[in-house]
Design an enzyme around this catalytic site. Structure first.
Site, PDB file in Angstrom:
ATOM      1  N   CYS A  53      42.917  34.100  79.492  1.00 44.54           N
ATOM      2  CA  CYS A  53      42.748  31.814  79.222  1.00 44.54           C
ATOM      3  C   CYS A  53      42.094  31.130  80.400  1.00 44.54           C
ATOM      4  O   CYS A  53      42.591  30.492  80.345  1.00 44.54           O
ATOM      5  CB  CYS A  53      44.163  32.535  80.265  1.00 44.54           C
ATOM      6  SG  CYS A  53      45.794  33.775  79.651  1.00 44.54           S
TER       7      CYS A  53
ATOM      8  N   ASP B 213      46.837  26.134  91.971  1.00 38.32           N
ATOM      9  CA  ASP B 213      46.983  27.078  91.935  1.00 38.32           C
ATOM     10  C   ASP B 213      47.249  28.389  92.503  1.00 38.32           C
ATOM     11  O   ASP B 213      45.607  29.108  92.386  1.00 38.32           O
ATOM     12  CB  ASP B 213      46.347  26.925  90.219  1.00 38.32           C
ATOM     13  CG  ASP B 213      47.248  28.433  89.246  1.00 38.32           C
ATOM     14  OD1 ASP B 213      48.235  29.743  89.988  1.00 38.32           O
ATOM     15  OD2 ASP B 213      46.808  28.177  88.023  1.00 38.32           O
TER      16      ASP B 213
ATOM     17  N   GLN C  35      46.590  33.997  91.998  1.00 35.06           N
ATOM     18  CA  GLN C  35      46.190  34.867  92.249  1.00 35.06           C
ATOM     19  C   GLN C  35      46.445  35.001  94.076  1.00 35.06           C
ATOM     20  O   GLN C  35      45.509  36.741  94.386  1.00 35.06           O
ATOM     21  CB  GLN C  35      45.084  35.171  91.439  1.00 35.06           C
ATOM     22  CG  GLN C  35      44.735  35.036  90.355  1.00 35.06           C
ATOM     23  CD  GLN C  35      45.201  37.034  89.598  1.00 35.06           C
ATOM     24  OE1 GLN C  35      44.879  37.039  90.729  1.00 35.06           O
ATOM     25  NE2 GLN C  35      45.540  36.396  88.955  1.00 35.06           N
TER      26      GLN C  35
ATOM     27  N   HIS D 143      41.998  28.755  84.722  1.00 38.16           N
ATOM     28  CA  HIS D 143      43.220  28.975  84.237  1.00 38.16           C
ATOM     29  C   HIS D 143      43.879  28.206  83.830  1.00 38.16           C
ATOM     30  O   HIS D 143      43.763  26.989  83.312  1.00 38.16           O
ATOM     31  CB  HIS D 143      44.359  29.830  84.766  1.00 38.16           C
ATOM     32  CG  HIS D 143      44.724  30.636  83.757  1.00 38.16           C
ATOM     33  ND1 HIS D 143      45.757  30.339  82.325  1.00 38.16           N
ATOM     34  CD2 HIS D 143      45.331  32.101  84.389  1.00 38.16           C
ATOM     35  CE1 HIS D 143      46.953  30.863  82.192  1.00 38.16           C
ATOM     36  NE2 HIS D 143      46.175  32.130  83.029  1.00 38.16           N
TER      37      HIS D 143
ATOM     38  N   LYS E  52      53.371  38.514  89.883  1.00 40.69           N
ATOM     39  CA  LYS E  52      51.816  38.214  90.422  1.00 40.69           C
ATOM     40  C   LYS E  52      51.828  39.267  91.520  1.00 40.69           C
ATOM     41  O   LYS E  52      51.284  40.227  91.859  1.00 40.69           O
ATOM     42  CB  LYS E  52      50.662  38.182  89.983  1.00 40.69           C
ATOM     43  CG  LYS E  52      50.650  37.122  88.396  1.00 40.69           C
ATOM     44  CD  LYS E  52      48.992  36.628  88.550  1.00 40.69           C
ATOM     45  CE  LYS E  52      49.273  35.757  87.341  1.00 40.69           C
ATOM     46  NZ  LYS E  52      48.969  36.401  86.881  1.00 40.69           N
TER      47      LYS E  52
HETATM   48  C1  LIG Z   1      45.139  32.141  88.608  1.00 44.01           C
HETATM   49  C2  LIG Z   1      45.957  31.641  86.905  1.00 44.01           C
HETATM   50  N1  LIG Z   1      46.626  31.016  87.192  1.00 44.01           N
HETATM   51  C3  LIG Z   1      48.327  30.699  86.580  1.00 44.01           C
HETATM   52  C4  LIG Z   1      48.325  32.073  85.592  1.00 44.01           C
HETATM   53  C5  LIG Z   1      49.854  31.958  84.894  1.00 44.01           C
HETATM   54  O1  LIG Z   1      50.558  32.472  85.155  1.00 44.01           O
HETATM   55  P1  LIG Z   1      51.795  32.139  84.175  1.00 44.01           P
HETATM   56  O2  LIG Z   1      51.915  32.947  83.097  1.00 44.01           O
HETATM   57  O3  LIG Z   1      53.008  33.452  85.830  1.00 44.01           O
HETATM   58  O4  LIG Z   1      52.234  31.283  84.252  1.00 44.01           O
HETATM   59  C6  LIG Z   1      47.311  33.214  86.060  1.00 44.01           C
HETATM   60  C7  LIG Z   1      47.498  34.199  85.077  1.00 44.01           C
HETATM   61  O5  LIG Z   1      46.959  35.124  84.392  1.00 44.01           O
HETATM   62  C8  LIG Z   1      46.408  33.273  86.464  1.00 44.01           C
HETATM   63  O6  LIG Z   1      46.058  34.250  86.945  1.00 44.01           O
END
Ligand SMILES: Cc1ncc(COP(=O)(O)O)c(C=O)c1O
Length: 416
Positions: A373, A207, A210, A129, A233
């Site tokens: 993203c 990260d 998910q 992401h 999430k």
């Molecule tokens: C794998 C992953 N990393 C990071 C993010 C970013 O999350 P946040 O916008 O809450 O920082 C997302 C959100 O879509 C994601 O799916």
């Protein structure tokens, strides 16, 4: 049987007030939510915990001597202890941020700028992401370091052999990777990657945005140096993220943001930092959001994360099977639900993903369309965008059936 949850999970849909509403575009249709990968819905227990905090216990934290302020302190720090315990982490090394994006930026600024320089490399993967990609790109550009990528194969998997080859080059200072891909669904072998990074002298960053909402996660057992995730999430509120870090690293790091609450003492020209975790929490923190996230992890804990995972795995298997019925539909990522999180990203020949999502919306089914993203990954997949259906504890087979019906009807609209 289509409305029954699988994997021993109790039927929770009625505990999420939003499901009392009807579809946004058609009041005669039920509301089907298949975008929990973007943000989950919230159970009444979370909404009520946050509201009750604001109604009855609201005050700033770590400042007041009066009893109400101490109630707020207890609520905030108590939430931190429960959130840390939920993922097998320690309270002092569990830092609240605004979201996972801020958590990863914190590492890139505070650890990265002190430890990455010319001749060094940062290793990430093609499936990241932007939150786990752009901070490393900016860091490498600023510090004259190299940003390298582990490739994703045709089934959406990483290669441990390529990881070993990259680490063997001897210049990798940091390895950053998703626990579960938000596009491919791939569940990466995180403990294995973290162990190999560590053996090569590199710091690991995971990260977990998910992963935490849908499977048991034990940060200590995974053995990463940093593990980050995001509240909204995981059935919790927006405005709160969580960073777990290895104590020795956090203690050596300079703060990311400076100002109130993160200091021990300030003089006109000098300052000393507060102890962990407060050193990394400048300004008034997300107090009511921490209370809400505390209620969310209590809720998930009571459901049982093994049952949550089994329910979502079985439902993902059903979704993959049913999507095969739609002509021209191609799912990206691992073909087996046991190797993936609870989502399916797909393309349909002859239809743009945005049209797919819009036609689904007309049928009351919310799915996501776009690059998610993850623009570099889209290029690797040879597509500009995909449609994505993602599941949570409140979904059941009837939601997947509604999706497939909407896709079949959508193809007809397009004359396919
Ligand atoms: C794998 C992953 N990393 C990071 C993010 C970013 O999350 P946040 O916008 O809450 O920082 C997302 C959100 O879509 C994601 O799916």
């Amino acid at each position: 049987m289509s409305g029954t949850p699988s994997g021993g999970l109790r039927d929770v849909r009625a505990e999420f007030p939003i499901f009392a509403r009807r579809a946004a575009l058609d009041p005669y249709r039920p509301f089907v939510y298949l975008d929990s990968g973007a943000s989950s819905q919230k159970p009444e227990a979370v909404i009520e915990a946050q509201a009750e905090h604001l109604r009855a216990h609201n005050a700033n934290v770590h400042r007041g001597v009066y009893a109400l302020a101490q109630e707020a302190d207890a609520a905030y720090d108590g939430a931190r202890a429960r959130i840390a315990e939920f993922v097998g982490a320690e309270r002092e090394t569990t830092i609240f941020t605004k979201n996972v994006t801020e958590a990863i930026n914190l590492i890139a600024y505070s650890w990265g700028r002190a430890n990455v320089g010319p001749g060094d490399a940062v290793l990430i993967t093609q499936m990241e992401h932007h939150a786990n990609l752009v901070p490393w790109q900016v860091l490498c550009r600023e510090r004259g370091a190299q940003l390298r990528y582990l490739e994703v194969d045709a089934d959406g998997r990483l290669s441990l052999a390529q990881l070993d080859a990259e680490l063997a080059r001897g210049d990798v200072r940091l390895v950053a990777f998703a626990h579960v891909s938000n596009v491919l669904g791939t569940i990466n072998p995180v403990a294995e990657i973290a162990a190999r990074a560590r053996a090569a002298g590199a710091v690991s960053v995971i990260d977990g945005a998910q992963a935490v909402p849908q499977m048991p996660v034990d940060v200590d057992a995974i053995g990463a140096d940093f593990y980050a995730w995001t509240g909204h999430k995981a059935l919790g509120p927006t405005g709160i993220g969580v960073l777990h870090g290895r104590r020795e690293l956090l203690e050596r790091m300079e703060p990311f943001l400076t100002g109130g609450d993160m200091i021990a003492s300030v003089d006109f020209q000098t300052v000393t930092w507060n102890e962990l975790p407060y050193k990394f929490e400048a300004g008034t923190p997300p107090i009511a959001e921490a209370v809400g996230l505390g209620a969310a992890v209590d809720y998930l804990d009571a459901l049982g994360m093994e049952r949550v995972r089994e329910h979502e795995r079985a439902l993902t298997a059903y979704m993959l099977e049913r999507l095969r019925e739609v002509p021209g539909l191609r799912v990206v990522g691992p073909p087996d639900a046991r190797e993936r999180g609870a989502l399916a990203s797909f393309t349909i020949e002859g239809m743009h993903p945005h049209d797919v999502a819009e036609l689904c919306d007309r049928a009351g089914v919310c799915i996501r369309a776009g690059h998610h993203c993850a623009q570099p990954l889209m290029r690797c997949l040879g597509v500009g965008a995909t449609a994505r259906a993602s599941l949570s504890v409140y979904n059941d087979r009837s939601d997947v059936d509604a999706l497939v019906d909407a896709l079949v009807a959508g193809r007809e609209v397009f004359g396919l």
